[in-house]
Design an enzyme around this catalytic site. Structure first.
Site, PDB file in Angstrom:
ATOM      1  NE  ARG A   1      -3.858  -2.235   0.497  1.00 18.74           N
ATOM      2  CZ  ARG A   1      -3.730  -3.509   0.108  1.00 18.74           C
ATOM      3  NH1 ARG A   1      -2.691  -3.890  -0.616  1.00 18.74           N
ATOM      4  NH2 ARG A   1      -4.655  -4.397   0.403  1.00 18.74           N
TER       5      ARG A   1
ATOM      6  CB  SER B   1      -8.687  -0.216   4.134  1.00 17.15           C
ATOM      7  OG  SER B   1      -9.235  -1.314   3.464  1.00 17.15           O
TER       8      SER B   1
ATOM      9  CD  GLU C   1      -5.113   1.084   2.396  1.00 16.32           C
ATOM     10  OE1 GLU C   1      -4.990   0.055   3.089  1.00 16.32           O
ATOM     11  OE2 GLU C   1      -5.832   1.139   1.382  1.00 16.32           O
TER      12      GLU C   1
HETATM   13  P1  NAP Z   1     -10.734 -10.174   5.159  1.00 16.14           P
HETATM   14  O1  NAP Z   1     -11.124 -11.409   4.430  1.00 16.14           O
HETATM   15  O2  NAP Z   1     -11.575  -9.713   6.298  1.00 16.14           O
HETATM   16  O3  NAP Z   1      -9.235 -10.347   5.647  1.00 16.14           O
HETATM   17  C1  NAP Z   1      -8.637  -9.345   6.446  1.00 16.14           C
HETATM   18  C2  NAP Z   1      -7.236  -9.080   5.940  1.00 16.14           C
HETATM   19  O4  NAP Z   1      -6.514 -10.276   5.953  1.00 16.14           O
HETATM   20  C3  NAP Z   1      -7.220  -8.568   4.531  1.00 16.14           C
HETATM   21  O5  NAP Z   1      -7.075  -7.169   4.585  1.00 16.14           O
HETATM   22  C4  NAP Z   1      -6.068  -9.284   3.858  1.00 16.14           C
HETATM   23  O6  NAP Z   1      -4.910  -8.508   3.690  1.00 16.14           O
HETATM   24  C5  NAP Z   1      -5.696 -10.382   4.819  1.00 16.14           C
HETATM   25  N1  NAP Z   1      -5.939 -11.665   4.129  1.00 16.14           N
HETATM   26  C6  NAP Z   1      -7.101 -12.344   4.020  1.00 16.14           C
HETATM   27  N2  NAP Z   1      -6.908 -13.495   3.346  1.00 16.14           N
HETATM   28  C7  NAP Z   1      -5.601 -13.535   3.019  1.00 16.14           C
HETATM   29  C8  NAP Z   1      -4.787 -14.461   2.319  1.00 16.14           C
HETATM   30  N3  NAP Z   1      -5.312 -15.581   1.817  1.00 16.14           N
HETATM   31  N4  NAP Z   1      -3.477 -14.164   2.161  1.00 16.14           N
HETATM   32  C9  NAP Z   1      -2.948 -13.034   2.651  1.00 16.14           C
HETATM   33  N5  NAP Z   1      -3.667 -12.108   3.328  1.00 16.14           N
HETATM   34  C10 NAP Z   1      -4.966 -12.363   3.517  1.00 16.14           C
HETATM   35  O7  NAP Z   1     -10.538  -8.984   4.129  1.00 16.14           O
HETATM   36  P2  NAP Z   1     -11.606  -8.009   3.460  1.00 16.14           P
HETATM   37  O8  NAP Z   1     -11.807  -6.812   4.291  1.00 16.14           O
HETATM   38  O9  NAP Z   1     -12.831  -8.797   3.040  1.00 16.14           O
HETATM   39  O10 NAP Z   1     -10.811  -7.583   2.171  1.00 16.14           O
HETATM   40  C11 NAP Z   1     -10.573  -8.477   1.116  1.00 16.14           C
HETATM   41  C12 NAP Z   1      -9.563  -7.847   0.165  1.00 16.14           C
HETATM   42  O11 NAP Z   1     -10.047  -6.600  -0.333  1.00 16.14           O
HETATM   43  C13 NAP Z   1      -8.250  -7.555   0.868  1.00 16.14           C
HETATM   44  O12 NAP Z   1      -7.214  -7.859  -0.011  1.00 16.14           O
HETATM   45  C14 NAP Z   1      -8.319  -6.085   1.149  1.00 16.14           C
HETATM   46  O13 NAP Z   1      -7.063  -5.460   1.161  1.00 16.14           O
HETATM   47  C15 NAP Z   1      -9.128  -5.592  -0.025  1.00 16.14           C
HETATM   48  N6  NAP Z   1      -9.791  -4.360   0.355  1.00 16.14           N
HETATM   49  C16 NAP Z   1      -9.197  -3.190   0.033  1.00 16.14           C
HETATM   50  C17 NAP Z   1      -9.791  -2.003   0.426  1.00 16.14           C
HETATM   51  C18 NAP Z   1      -9.161  -0.702   0.132  1.00 16.14           C
HETATM   52  O14 NAP Z   1      -9.717   0.309   0.468  1.00 16.14           O
HETATM   53  N7  NAP Z   1      -7.991  -0.656  -0.439  1.00 16.14           N
HETATM   54  C19 NAP Z   1     -10.980  -2.007   1.126  1.00 16.14           C
HETATM   55  C20 NAP Z   1     -11.525  -3.222   1.463  1.00 16.14           C
HETATM   56  C21 NAP Z   1     -10.936  -4.409   1.062  1.00 16.14           C
HETATM   57  P3  NAP Z   1      -4.578  -7.565   2.436  1.00 16.14           P
HETATM   58  O15 NAP Z   1      -5.383  -6.344   2.663  1.00 16.14           O
HETATM   59  O16 NAP Z   1      -3.108  -7.361   2.580  1.00 16.14           O
HETATM   60  O17 NAP Z   1      -4.952  -8.298   1.200  1.00 16.14           O
END
Ligand code: NAP
Length: 331
Positions: A152, A220, A316
């Site tokens: 990020r 996020s 972030e």
């Molecule tokens: P989640 O399933 O609740 O998981 C929480 C965090 O754990 C995620 O942020 C993700 O990190 C990490 N994670 C989950 N599974 C993983 C795996 N198999 N390997 C490595 N890391 C893992 O996450 P969520 O909130 O539903 O989000 C899902 C994805 O959407 C994530 O990649 C998240 O970054 C992305 N997202 C981005 C934004 C944004 O504003 N940029 C907003 C919401 C969600 P990472 O974030 O490092 O992937």
């Protein structure tokens, strides 16, 4: 003065002197750029005050497709919505960015944050970034490998003193289908086309995240913290169900949303600001929130997480005050 509420995804009512919409390189050369703030769709920023300068909004959207051996080459204007580009890529059968579907924001903002989701980071597909340096008044190009892409973050984010207006991004996407299906919700052999992955990602995001057209947020708010293996092992001893994602090299990624939830901060409200009840990592404007309410809530959340787990959350989002970007510790 001009209101910026439609130019920041939190929907906060703050003002700037004037807003200039940049549709071409000629517009850019003639725009008054002293101390100007550069915005795409304002989807990863928190404006804490009125901005004491002009705003330049990136509206350059031209997109060109070509091929180079095993790669599809896509050159896209920095003002195009990232999701609109991904929709077009998928409809042309070009794979590589479908996991980033439905992330709000522009193509030009994406390399700054090195946006990532579901195991894919945009930096991995970027061949080069074209920019206009607002202070030196010159155009330039940075190769992808020199952009300092990290989790990020990027060279652009780490050097806010270089006010670079990203005019165009070149993507090189390897031909063929290279699915990344390691995240929960995607581990499914039926996802055998980029289109199906895109549809699934959009569905997952809709289930968990607020609809940006209805509820203001910056996605996020905090980064997922990275700790050493020893600290992760200690945390696991106290919290056996804590999600841990080993990154190699003795480093382990934690889920900020989980920490915030367990610190008792999911779905809480301060004034008109709140944390989202389906994903505590997202801070939302519950309606006419003031910047200081968002800041106070975010500070409260980070204090509670520190109190409970001894972990310092880093935002972030990029944070701006009257004169430009400020650090989390300055507010
Ligand atoms: P989640 O399933 O609740 O998981 C929480 C965090 O754990 C995620 O942020 C993700 O990190 C990490 N994670 C989950 N599974 C993983 C795996 N198999 N390997 C490595 N890391 C893992 O996450 P969520 O909130 O539903 O989000 C899902 C994805 O959407 C994530 O990649 C998240 O970054 C992305 N997202 C981005 C934004 C944004 O504003 N940029 C907003 C919401 C969600 P990472 O974030 O490092 O992937």
């Amino acid at each position: 003065m001009e209101d910026l509420s439609t130019l920041n995804s939190f929907g906060l009512h703050v003002n700037a002197k004037s807003v200039y919409r940049i549709r071409s390189l000629a517009d850019l050369r003639s725009a008054p750029s002293d101390h100007a703030l550069i915005l795409g769709r304002g989807s990863d920023i928190l404006l804490t005050d009125d901005y004491d300068g002009n705003v330049l909004v990136n509206c350059i959207t031209d997109t060109r497709f070509s091929e180079d051996g095993d790669f599809n080459v896509v050159r896209c204007g920095g003002g195009r919505e990232l999701d609109s580009l991904i929709g077009e890529l998928v409809s042309r059968g070009i794979s590589g960015l479908e996991n980033l579907s439905a992330i709000p924001g522009t193509v030009g903002a994406a390399p700054v944050q090195n946006v990532g989701a579901y195991g894919v980071e945009i930096g991995s597909a970027i061949a080069s970034v074209d920019y206009f340096d607002l202070d030196r008044r010159e155009f330039g190009t940075i190769k992808g490998e020199d952009c300092g892409f990290g989790y990020r973050t990027s060279w652009f984010k780490e050097h806010p003193e270089r006010r670079l207006f990203i005019t165009e991004v070149e993507f090189r996407l390897k031909k063929g289908f290279h699915p990344v299906l390691s995240y929960k919700g995607l581990v499914d052999t039926a996802l055998d086309t980029p289109y199906k992955i895109r549809e699934r990602v959009i569905k997952l995001r809709r289930e968990k995240l607020p609809d940006p057209s209805v509820v203001g947020s910056a996605g996020s708010f905090f980064k997922n913290p990275v700790v050493g293996e020893d600290q992760a092992a200690l945390l696991q001893r106290s919290y056996p169900d804590i999600p841990l994602y080993p990154l190699g090299g003795g480093r382990v990624k934690l889920a900020a949303g989980w920490l915030i939830d367990r610190a008792g901060c999911r779905g809480i409200t301060h004034g008109n600001a709140g944390t989202w009840d389906k994903q505590a990592l997202v801070i939302v404007n519950r309606g006419n929130a003031k910047p200081h309410e968002i800041v106070a809530l975010a500070k409260y959340v980070s204090i509670e997480v520190f109190r409970r787990f001894g972990i310092k959350l880093e935002p972030e989002v990029r944070i701006y005050g009257r004169r430009g970007e400020i650090t989390w510790d300055q507010i």
